[in-house]
Design an enzyme around this catalytic site. Sequence first.
Site, mmCIF file in Angstrom:
data_model
loop_
_atom_site.group_PDB
_atom_site.id
_atom_site.type_symbol
_atom_site.label_atom_id
_atom_site.label_comp_id
_atom_site.label_asym_id
_atom_site.label_seq_id
_atom_site.Cartn_x
_atom_site.Cartn_y
_atom_site.Cartn_z
ATOM 1 N N LYS A 17 -71.793 -1.873 11.798
ATOM 2 C CA LYS A 17 -72.058 -1.613 13.157
ATOM 3 C C LYS A 17 -72.993 -2.664 13.882
ATOM 4 C CE LYS A 17 -70.842 3.182 13.257
ATOM 5 N NZ LYS A 17 -70.898 4.335 13.012
ATOM 6 N N ARG A 50 -69.305 6.206 4.735
ATOM 7 C CA ARG A 50 -68.295 5.642 5.412
ATOM 8 C C ARG A 50 -68.325 4.436 5.536
ATOM 9 N NH1 ARG A 50 -66.277 4.401 10.419
ATOM 10 N NH2 ARG A 50 -64.183 5.155 10.920
HETATM 11 N N1 HH2 Z 1 -68.068 5.678 13.130
HETATM 12 C C1 HH2 Z 1 -66.878 5.141 13.725
HETATM 13 C C2 HH2 Z 1 -65.761 5.784 13.803
HETATM 14 N N2 HH2 Z 1 -65.868 6.969 13.315
HETATM 15 N N3 HH2 Z 1 -66.770 8.912 12.102
HETATM 16 C C3 HH2 Z 1 -68.037 9.428 11.420
HETATM 17 N N4 HH2 Z 1 -68.101 10.468 11.136
HETATM 18 N N5 HH2 Z 1 -69.147 8.449 11.488
HETATM 19 C C4 HH2 Z 1 -69.357 7.394 11.948
HETATM 20 O O1 HH2 Z 1 -70.372 6.787 11.775
HETATM 21 C C5 HH2 Z 1 -68.034 6.752 12.617
HETATM 22 C C6 HH2 Z 1 -66.846 7.643 12.758
HETATM 23 C C7 HH2 Z 1 -66.932 3.713 14.314
HETATM 24 O O2 HH2 Z 1 -66.687 2.859 13.316
HETATM 25 P P1 HH2 Z 1 -65.333 1.787 13.203
HETATM 26 O O3 HH2 Z 1 -64.057 2.890 12.941
HETATM 27 O O4 HH2 Z 1 -65.110 0.882 12.405
HETATM 28 O O5 HH2 Z 1 -65.063 1.546 14.534
HETATM 29 P P2 HH2 Z 1 -63.802 1.915 15.809
HETATM 30 O O6 HH2 Z 1 -64.226 3.383 16.300
HETATM 31 O O7 HH2 Z 1 -64.130 0.920 16.713
HETATM 32 O O8 HH2 Z 1 -62.399 2.129 15.267
#
Ligand code: HH2
Length: 362
Positions: free
Chosen positions: A299, A335
Site C-alpha cells: 500500500k 492479506r
Molecule cells: N485491500 C485491498 C483490497 N481488498 N480487503 C480487505 N479485507 N482488506 C484490505 O486491506 C484490502 C482488501 C486493496 O489492495 P489490492 O487488492 O492490492 O488493490 P486493488 O483494490 O487496487 O486491486
Amino acid sequence: MPDRWIEPLGLLTGPAATSAIEAGLALPLQGGPIAFTLARLIARGARPLLLPVAAIPPGWRGLLPPLIEASAPFAGLVPRLGPGAPLVMGVVNVTPDSVSGDGLLAAGLEGEALVEAALAQGQAMRAAGADILDIGGESTRPGAAPVTPEEECRRILPVIRALAPCAPLSVDTRHALTMREALAAGALIVNDISALRHDPAAAQVVAEAGAPLILMHMLGDDPRSMQDDPRYADVTLDVGDFLATRLAAAEAAGIPRARIALDPGLGFGKTLEHNLALLHRLPLLAGLGCPLLIGASRKRSIGRLSGAVEGGKARMPGSVAAALFAASRGAAILRVHDVVETAQALRVWQAALSGDTPPAGR
Ligand code: HH2
C-alpha cells in the site's frame, strides 16, 4: 457502539507470556500466544487509566471475555504455518488497474490464458503456505472507477472455478450478485470492503449461504473520494465503533459473530499516521471478539515509509515488515501479495519467538 474499551498494552510472547499468565501478571490476547500485562481503560470523554491487569476493577472485568478468550477459528481454518501463526491470505487480482501492480488483466491476458495464469499464481501461493486465496475483480485503490457486478463476475468466475479445488477462496467484492455467483462457483468466504453497506442485498446472500465474512472499515462508501482529507477524533476508537456497529448489523441479519473477521482497512480513507496508529493499537480491536485481518501489503503507506514510491513488488520488503508487526500485535489473518516472502519471514519470526528458553523453574 461500545462506550468503554480495554486496550491491552505491555505485550509478551513465548514462554515469558506463559509464565506471566501463570503468575497472574498477564492475560492472554484472544487465547494467546500473545499476552498483555497492562490495560488502558478508555471511556469516551474521560481520562484513560493505565493499570496492571490484576488491578482491572470489577466494573470493567465484564469487557474481558471477548478480549482474552480465543475466537472461533476463522472459516474453520487451521493455520498452515502452525499453531499460533496467522492465516496467510494470498491476493489474486483479476483487474487491469490494481494499486499493487499485480492485476492479471494489466498483463493483457484473456480467456484460457488468463485462467491458466491465475491458476499458476494461486497454486504457487498455496505451495508457499497461503491458507486462503482472495480473488478480486474490482480495484478499490483511491480514485478507482467502479466495475459493474456483471463485469466483475465475467472476470472472476472462471478463475474461481479453476482455483476452488486448490485452496479455500474468498471473494473480494461489494456486490450481492457477485457474492452469490462466486459462492456458487466454489468460493468459501466473502470479503466485503464496504462491510455490507454498499449493496442492501449482500447481508442476506451471506446469511443464507452460511458463508464466513470479512467486514472492513472504509471512510465513506466511495473509493474515489475516501482519501480526500480523512479525519477522525481518534482513529482507533472511531474504527472500533464502526466495526462494532457493522458487526451488530451482520448479526441482526443472521450472520453469527463466530463466522466473522474484522479489518480496520489500512489505506481506505486513512493518512499514513492513521494507518500507523491502527497497526500499533490493533490489540484494542481484539475486544470485539473476532479474528482481526490486516492488509498492509504494497500500500501507499509502505511506499511513503520506505521510499519505494513506484509501487508493486518494490514495496515487498516493507510489506513483509508490516505483516510481521501486525502478527506481533495479534492479527489473525494477513492479506498479502508476496506469499513466498511473507511465509518465510513468519516461519523465522515464529521460531525466534519460541527460542526464549525459560530458566529452570521459570
Ligand atoms: N485491500 C485491498 C483490497 N481488498 N480487503 C480487505 N479485507 N482488506 C484490505 O486491506 C484490502 C482488501 C486493496 O489492495 P489490492 O487488492 O492490492 O488493490 P486493488 O483494490 O487496487 O486491486
